[in-house]
Design an enzyme around this catalytic site. Sequence first.
Site, PDB file in Angstrom:
ATOM      1  N   ASP A  68      -2.058  12.802  -2.427  1.00 15.15           N
ATOM      2  CA  ASP A  68      -3.085  12.279  -3.333  1.00 15.15           C
ATOM      3  C   ASP A  68      -4.206  11.619  -2.538  1.00 15.15           C
ATOM      4  O   ASP A  68      -4.029  11.210  -1.386  1.00 15.15           O
ATOM      5  CB  ASP A  68      -2.488  11.285  -4.337  1.00 15.15           C
ATOM      6  CG  ASP A  68      -1.848  10.072  -3.683  1.00 15.15           C
ATOM      7  OD1 ASP A  68      -1.198  10.217  -2.629  1.00 15.15           O
ATOM      8  OD2 ASP A  68      -1.990   8.953  -4.228  1.00 15.15           O
ATOM      9  N   GLU A  95       0.854   7.767  -3.297  1.00 11.47           N
ATOM     10  CA  GLU A  95       0.760   6.715  -2.283  1.00 11.47           C
ATOM     11  C   GLU A  95      -0.441   5.815  -2.490  1.00 11.47           C
ATOM     12  O   GLU A  95      -0.370   4.593  -2.291  1.00 11.47           O
ATOM     13  CB  GLU A  95       0.713   7.346  -0.881  1.00 11.47           C
ATOM     14  CG  GLU A  95       0.832   6.341   0.263  1.00 11.47           C
ATOM     15  CD  GLU A  95      -0.490   5.690   0.663  1.00 11.47           C
ATOM     16  OE1 GLU A  95      -0.455   4.643   1.349  1.00 11.47           O
ATOM     17  OE2 GLU A  95      -1.564   6.235   0.303  1.00 11.47           O
TER      18      GLU A  95
END
Length: 378
Positions: free
Chosen positions: A85, A144
Amino acid sequence: MDSPSGSARDRDFENMTDLERLQALVRIETPSLDSGAAARVVAVLAGWWRSVGAEVRIVDSASGPHLVAELSGTGDPVLLVGHCDTVWPHGTLTGDVPWVVDGDTVRGPGVYDMKSGLVVMLSAAERLRGRDHRAVRVVVVCDEEVGSPASRQLIDECTRGVSAVIGFESPHPDGALKVGRRGSTRLRLVVTGKASHAALDPGGGISAIDELVDQLGAVRELVADPALPGEVLCNVGTIGGGSAANVVPAHAEAEIGLRFVDPETERLVLEGLRALRPIRPGAALGVETLSHRPSWSPSASDTRWLGEIAAAAATIGQSLDGRPAAGAGDTNLIGSLGIATVDGFGPAGGGAHAVTEHASLRSLRSRIDLLELLLRSP
């Protein structure tokens, strides 16, 4: 100048250059908590890991799918940790941060943090095919950047039985690895008061905003206490409440970011925050933890692992060292357990979370060379 077209994403992994692999990942925009975007990039990564001989497992979660890959080899596995991400919303590629290659520099959303690190893992693994090498385990999570709310348990599971850990976040600006990270905790402080007319019945209300202001003052005193063993970074990032100037506000809240160097300071401050009590009779106070990554202080095992990596680097003409970092990441969850861990194995570059985000292709290839050597060592 621009690099080759986005059609590289549809080609076989073995027939792609490192640059084309990076472009393929960056072209799939993956803002955190977009499960559809995560599914698209994880599908590509899963196919690539299978192509280098790994057994792949896709783990669904509330944030989207995560990827675990196992590459059989000698001994206990080395765990490679990454995330797919980014902080960038959809449309960034056609807006503020287009994909551009200019000599050694490549630009694009997530190119530095940390899709180039994912390429380092894969390209090194490809070179191991048909050769003796260490066992490798890979975990790539999709949340994350928002504190890994749905992947913490998976990360913990992936640490079991590993010999050492490498994180593929970006390095220090000079290319040094990250050995130790500040702990990071995000809290929401919520105050409930009582609404009333600010002129006709001021005494009948309880101002949630006034209570919040005083509570934030108490927070400042707590984190600045000279008796604490370590430094605390405290940032009140958002604040809100109330409805109108003629209404005593019944609700107010603030989001607070805290960074800790050591576990004891972290414990004392978080216990102190949970012990806060309302000052005004009738007010209610709540402290909600939004995300938490424990502080990771460098251990003897981390130092030994760094020394092994630096020695390997020296044999191929690379100079490498490591030191603690201010920012937190998924390796906080691992290094804090005492498992030999380093982070920052992504390539050099800069501009993480900024429109200047970029990575060095030369450094990308150097990191691939070094990881290949580390994983070939018995």
